[in-house]
Design a protein around this motif. Structure first.
Motif, PDB file in Angstrom:
ATOM      1  N   LEU A 282      -2.821 -10.671  -4.925  1.00  0.00           N
ATOM      2  CA  LEU A 282      -1.478 -10.226  -5.304  1.00  0.00           C
ATOM      3  C   LEU A 282      -0.963  -9.166  -4.332  1.00  0.00           C
ATOM      4  O   LEU A 282       0.174  -9.234  -3.859  1.00  0.00           O
ATOM      5  N   TYR A 283      -1.810  -8.189  -4.016  1.00  0.00           N
ATOM      6  CA  TYR A 283      -1.353  -7.133  -3.104  1.00  0.00           C
ATOM      7  C   TYR A 283      -1.067  -7.698  -1.710  1.00  0.00           C
ATOM      8  O   TYR A 283      -0.104  -7.295  -1.053  1.00  0.00           O
ATOM      9  N   ALA A 284      -1.898  -8.651  -1.262  1.00  0.00           N
ATOM     10  CA  ALA A 284      -1.661  -9.257   0.056  1.00  0.00           C
ATOM     11  C   ALA A 284      -0.323  -9.995   0.067  1.00  0.00           C
ATOM     12  O   ALA A 284       0.464  -9.875   1.014  1.00  0.00           O
ATOM     13  N   LEU A 285      -0.041 -10.748  -1.004  1.00  0.00           N
ATOM     14  CA  LEU A 285       1.225 -11.484  -1.083  1.00  0.00           C
ATOM     15  C   LEU A 285       2.413 -10.525  -1.069  1.00  0.00           C
ATOM     16  O   LEU A 285       3.441 -10.791  -0.447  1.00  0.00           O
ATOM     17  N   CYS A 286       2.264  -9.400  -1.767  1.00  0.00           N
ATOM     18  CA  CYS A 286       3.367  -8.429  -1.824  1.00  0.00           C
ATOM     19  C   CYS A 286       3.587  -7.752  -0.473  1.00  0.00           C
ATOM     20  O   CYS A 286       4.707  -7.361  -0.155  1.00  0.00           O
ATOM     21  N   MET A 287       2.528  -7.601   0.322  1.00  0.00           N
ATOM     22  CA  MET A 287       2.715  -7.061   1.675  1.00  0.00           C
ATOM     23  C   MET A 287       3.557  -8.036   2.487  1.00  0.00           C
ATOM     24  O   MET A 287       4.446  -7.632   3.232  1.00  0.00           O
ATOM     25  N   ASP A 288       3.278  -9.319   2.331  1.00  0.00           N
ATOM     26  CA  ASP A 288       4.057 -10.332   3.050  1.00  0.00           C
ATOM     27  C   ASP A 288       5.509 -10.362   2.599  1.00  0.00           C
ATOM     28  O   ASP A 288       6.393 -10.728   3.361  1.00  0.00           O
ATOM     29  N   GLU A 289       5.749  -9.994   1.341  1.00  0.00           N
ATOM     30  CA  GLU A 289       7.110 -10.015   0.805  1.00  0.00           C
ATOM     31  C   GLU A 289       7.899  -8.775   1.188  1.00  0.00           C
ATOM     32  O   GLU A 289       9.077  -8.662   0.870  1.00  0.00           O
ATOM     33  N   GLY A 290       7.231  -7.798   1.814  1.00  0.00           N
ATOM     34  CA  GLY A 290       7.927  -6.560   2.152  1.00  0.00           C
ATOM     35  C   GLY A 290       8.098  -5.652   0.952  1.00  0.00           C
ATOM     36  O   GLY A 290       8.971  -4.797   0.931  1.00  0.00           O
ATOM     37  N   GLU A 291       7.267  -5.835  -0.068  1.00  0.00           N
ATOM     38  CA  GLU A 291       7.412  -4.989  -1.252  1.00  0.00           C
ATOM     39  C   GLU A 291       6.594  -3.712  -1.148  1.00  0.00           C
ATOM     40  O   GLU A 291       6.947  -2.702  -1.746  1.00  0.00           O
ATOM     41  N   LEU A 292       5.493  -3.771  -0.418  1.00  0.00           N
ATOM     42  CA  LEU A 292       4.643  -2.589  -0.335  1.00  0.00           C
ATOM     43  C   LEU A 292       3.710  -2.670   0.865  1.00  0.00           C
ATOM     44  O   LEU A 292       3.581  -3.716   1.506  1.00  0.00           O
ATOM     45  N   LEU A 293       3.071  -1.536   1.156  1.00  0.00           N
ATOM     46  CA  LEU A 293       2.027  -1.423   2.169  1.00  0.00           C
ATOM     47  C   LEU A 293       0.855  -0.685   1.514  1.00  0.00           C
ATOM     48  O   LEU A 293       1.014  -0.136   0.423  1.00  0.00           O
ATOM     49  N   PRO A 294      -0.311  -0.638   2.163  1.00  0.00           N
ATOM     50  CA  PRO A 294      -1.439   0.075   1.542  1.00  0.00           C
ATOM     51  C   PRO A 294      -1.106   1.525   1.196  1.00  0.00           C
ATOM     52  O   PRO A 294      -1.652   2.087   0.256  1.00  0.00           O
ATOM     53  N   GLN A 295      -0.168   2.130   1.947  1.00  0.00           N
ATOM     54  CA  GLN A 295       0.164   3.543   1.734  1.00  0.00           C
ATOM     55  C   GLN A 295       1.204   3.749   0.632  1.00  0.00           C
ATOM     56  O   GLN A 295       1.448   4.883   0.212  1.00  0.00           O
TER      57      GLN A 295
ATOM     58  N   GLY B  64      -1.811 -11.045   9.193  1.00  0.00           N
ATOM     59  CA  GLY B  64      -1.697  -9.586   9.154  1.00  0.00           C
ATOM     60  C   GLY B  64      -1.980  -9.029   7.766  1.00  0.00           C
ATOM     61  O   GLY B  64      -2.742  -8.074   7.607  1.00  0.00           O
ATOM     62  N   ALA B  65      -1.380  -9.636   6.738  1.00  0.00           N
ATOM     63  CA  ALA B  65      -1.556  -9.135   5.368  1.00  0.00           C
ATOM     64  C   ALA B  65      -3.001  -9.325   4.910  1.00  0.00           C
ATOM     65  O   ALA B  65      -3.557  -8.481   4.205  1.00  0.00           O
ATOM     66  N   CYS B  66      -3.632 -10.438   5.306  1.00  0.00           N
ATOM     67  CA  CYS B  66      -5.042 -10.657   4.944  1.00  0.00           C
ATOM     68  C   CYS B  66      -5.922  -9.591   5.585  1.00  0.00           C
ATOM     69  O   CYS B  66      -6.787  -9.002   4.931  1.00  0.00           O
ATOM     70  N   TYR B  67      -5.676  -9.346   6.873  1.00  0.00           N
ATOM     71  CA  TYR B  67      -6.492  -8.363   7.582  1.00  0.00           C
ATOM     72  C   TYR B  67      -6.360  -6.987   6.924  1.00  0.00           C
ATOM     73  O   TYR B  67      -7.354  -6.294   6.690  1.00  0.00           O
ATOM     74  N   MET B  68      -5.126  -6.601   6.583  1.00  0.00           N
ATOM     75  CA  MET B  68      -4.911  -5.288   5.969  1.00  0.00           C
ATOM     76  C   MET B  68      -5.579  -5.208   4.595  1.00  0.00           C
ATOM     77  O   MET B  68      -6.104  -4.162   4.201  1.00  0.00           O
ATOM     78  N   THR B  69      -5.577  -6.315   3.864  1.00  0.00           N
ATOM     79  CA  THR B  69      -6.227  -6.339   2.549  1.00  0.00           C
ATOM     80  C   THR B  69      -7.749  -6.253   2.699  1.00  0.00           C
ATOM     81  O   THR B  69      -8.420  -5.539   1.948  1.00  0.00           O
ATOM     82  N   LEU B  70      -8.299  -6.969   3.685  1.00  0.00           N
ATOM     83  CA  LEU B  70      -9.747  -6.916   3.920  1.00  0.00           C
ATOM     84  C   LEU B  70     -10.176  -5.499   4.298  1.00  0.00           C
ATOM     85  O   LEU B  70     -11.246  -5.035   3.901  1.00  0.00           O
ATOM     86  N   GLN B  71      -9.321  -4.808   5.064  1.00  0.00           N
ATOM     87  CA  GLN B  71      -9.626  -3.419   5.432  1.00  0.00           C
ATOM     88  C   GLN B  71      -9.746  -2.546   4.180  1.00  0.00           C
ATOM     89  O   GLN B  71     -10.614  -1.689   4.089  1.00  0.00           O
ATOM     90  N   ILE B  72      -8.848  -2.770   3.213  1.00  0.00           N
ATOM     91  CA  ILE B  72      -8.922  -1.992   1.963  1.00  0.00           C
ATOM     92  C   ILE B  72     -10.214  -2.331   1.219  1.00  0.00           C
ATOM     93  O   ILE B  72     -10.928  -1.454   0.747  1.00  0.00           O
ATOM     94  N   LEU B  73     -10.522  -3.622   1.140  1.00  0.00           N
ATOM     95  CA  LEU B  73     -11.694  -4.051   0.360  1.00  0.00           C
ATOM     96  C   LEU B  73     -13.004  -3.595   1.001  1.00  0.00           C
ATOM     97  O   LEU B  73     -14.043  -3.581   0.354  1.00  0.00           O
TER      98      LEU B  73
END
Ligand code: ZN
Ligand code: ZN
Length: 491
Positions: free
Chosen positions: A63-76, A200-209
């Motif tokens: 869900l968070y990865a999809l929302c990054m792609d939608e421009g709704e949020l970033l990890p920060q 890009g969104a997958c990579y950023m999500t993997l970094q969080i995980l």
């Protein structure tokens, strides 16, 4: 698996299953459906890999990865973690109570329920449901509305096999396809991989995980050779019936389920310690290629954008500190930070002033942090420090008049019928407001959730579910209006 379950049986936990997938080929390299196929006592013939079980928190990363792609949020980006009601459903966090405001990074690492449910509500239940089906989850037998928002916190069931395939999709940086247990050289899968999330969104999500360290699992992390990072997530279902842990590296996906085939809950069941430790043990024993220790940064699928350092949304003119961070290259513009607004104050900074009451040469512009009313209330009730907003100059003529800010549509307590267009789709509801000062930016909040900012033409098309809603609008000088209304949908 057997060693771990022999130990866990002393806590009354009888069953477990494990799956190891080679990410490059999508082939299953180890498949343990139960610890002992011939054991009647532990129902060894039940296949724990294929049995659908409640997903707990295991779906949150998608869900968070999809929302990054939608421009709704970033990890920060900060999210609200405050008491929230969706009709009769009111999510809560199992261990930690409410935290007020948390970043996406923290919400995912700590697996907080309230931010996840709020994010799902904004992203769209049906869209996320469709994503899960496209990602190969075939056990969603009910309609999206039957699951409702609890879908993201364990309201639906999935099996270890398909969850492992979905996590492999994350490890393949967004390309999803079924995994296979058939060992044949020229085995043909029906269709090729499908891109569902950007690299890009997958990579950023993997970094969080990769930052996930659960209390209770530290011991196992010390045992684990840390030069091989893992992106992983745990999940515990309602009533402690199921414990999941799924981890990925560029080379491997390791998926674990622990619980009882009988479905009984067990207060001792802890996903981090029990499923997580077994997952780490398996990773320890897998062959590893040093050149594939971690995911390669998809440079061409990432861009740098300037965000507000305090809130993690796009830097606006009134943000005090900004920084440049990664975002998916295809990400549409992130919302402008709604929390920092510019106000005019008198020389002392004690009162806000406006063009009708300031003394020429004796006022200045200041940026302040303003939270939405629901967050303010939560912070106040919990004894937290609330940013101070100076009141407007009490001698101002403006105050004797009406509020310069007005909601035009809908009116207070309106009952609205949303019509359908020729194709049967519900039409948008178009909210309208006006401000006396045409240079003002307006910030729109619906049911406490920030929806957008308007300039000059204050019109906001929205899609809202049936039921009671409240619209609050604030301008950058702190004027505020609120309207409550009710929506009925034409069948
Ligand atoms: Zn800001
Ligand atoms: Zn004034």
């Amino acid at each position: 698996v057997n060693d771990h379950l022999r130990y866990l049986s002393s806590f009354g936990i009888k069953n477990g299953a494990a799956l190891v997938v080679e990410n490059q080929t999508g082939k299953v390299r180890a498949y343990v459906g139960s610890q002992d196929f011939y054991s009647v006592r532990t129902q060894g013939q039940v296949d724990g890999v294929m049995a659908p079980r409640s997903t707990g928190s295991i779906l949150k990363p998608f869900l968070y990865a999809l929302c990054m792609d939608e421009g709704e949020l970033l990890p920060q980006s900060i999210l609200k973690d405050i008491p929230t009601h969706f009709g009769a459903f009111s999510p809560s966090n199992e261990l930690s109570g409410y935290n007020g405001l948390v970043t996406v990074h923290e919400a995912l690492v700590r697996s907080l329920n309230v931010p996840a449910v709020r994010v799902l509500n904004r992203y769209g239940l049906y869209r996320f449901y469709l994503f899960l089906r496209n990602a190969g989850i075939t056990t969603l037998f009910r309609h999206a509305d039957d699951y409702g928002l609890p879908l993201i916190i364990g309201g639906a069931e999935a099996n270890l096999f398909e969850l492992a395939a979905a996590y492999r999709g994350l490890a393949r940086l967004g390309e999803f396809e079924p995994i296979t247990i058939i060992e044949r050289e020229n085995y043909q899968i029906q269709k090729g991989p499908e891109r569902l999330i950007s690299r890009g969104a997958c990579y950023m999500t993997l970094q969080i995980l990769n930052d996930l360290k659960r209390p209770g699992a530290e011991y196992y992390w010390e045992q684990y050779n840390n030069q091989w990072p893992i992106a992983w997530k745990t999940g515990t279902s309602f009533g402690q019936r199921d414990a999941w842990a799924i981890g990925v590296t560029p080379e491997w996906t390791v998926a674990i389920w622990i619980g009882n085939f009988t479905g009984e809950g067990n207060a001792n069941l802890k996903s981090g310690e029990m499923a997580g430790s077994l997952m780490l043990d398996i990773f320890n024993s897998l062959p590893k290629n040093p050149s594939l220790a971690w995911f390669q940064r998809p440079e061409d699928d990432l861009k740098k954008i300037e965000i507000c350092s305090e809130t993690g949304y796009l830097a606006g003119p009134d943000c005090l500190k900004t920084s440049f961070v990664d975002a998916p290259a295809s990400q549409p513009t992130l919302p402008i930070c709604p929390y920092h607004i510019g106000i005019y104050v008198d020389d002392t900074g004690e009162f806000q002033v406006c063009s009708r009451c300031w003394e020429p040469g004796h006022y200045k512009r200041e940026s302040i942090l303003v939270y939405t009313p629901d967050v303010m209330q939560f912070l106040r009730e919990n004894g937290k420090i609330i940013p101070h907003v100076p009141p407007h100059n009490p001698y101002c003529l403006e105050l004797t008049g009406t509020n310069p800010l007005q909601v035009i549509y809908p009116s207070q307590n309106a009952r609205l019928w949303i019509p359908r267009d020729y194709s049967g789709a519900l039409e948008h509801l178009v909210l309208r407001a006006a401000h006396r000062d045409s240079s003002q930016r307006l910030y729109w909040y619906i049911d406490g959730v920030y929806f957008g900012t308007t300039v000059e033409n204050h019109v906001l098309p929205v899609e809202l579910p049936k039921g009671a809603h409240s619209l609050a609008i604030v301008d950058s000088t702190g004027n505020r209006v609120q309207t409550d209304f009710n929506i009925d949908l034409k069948e």
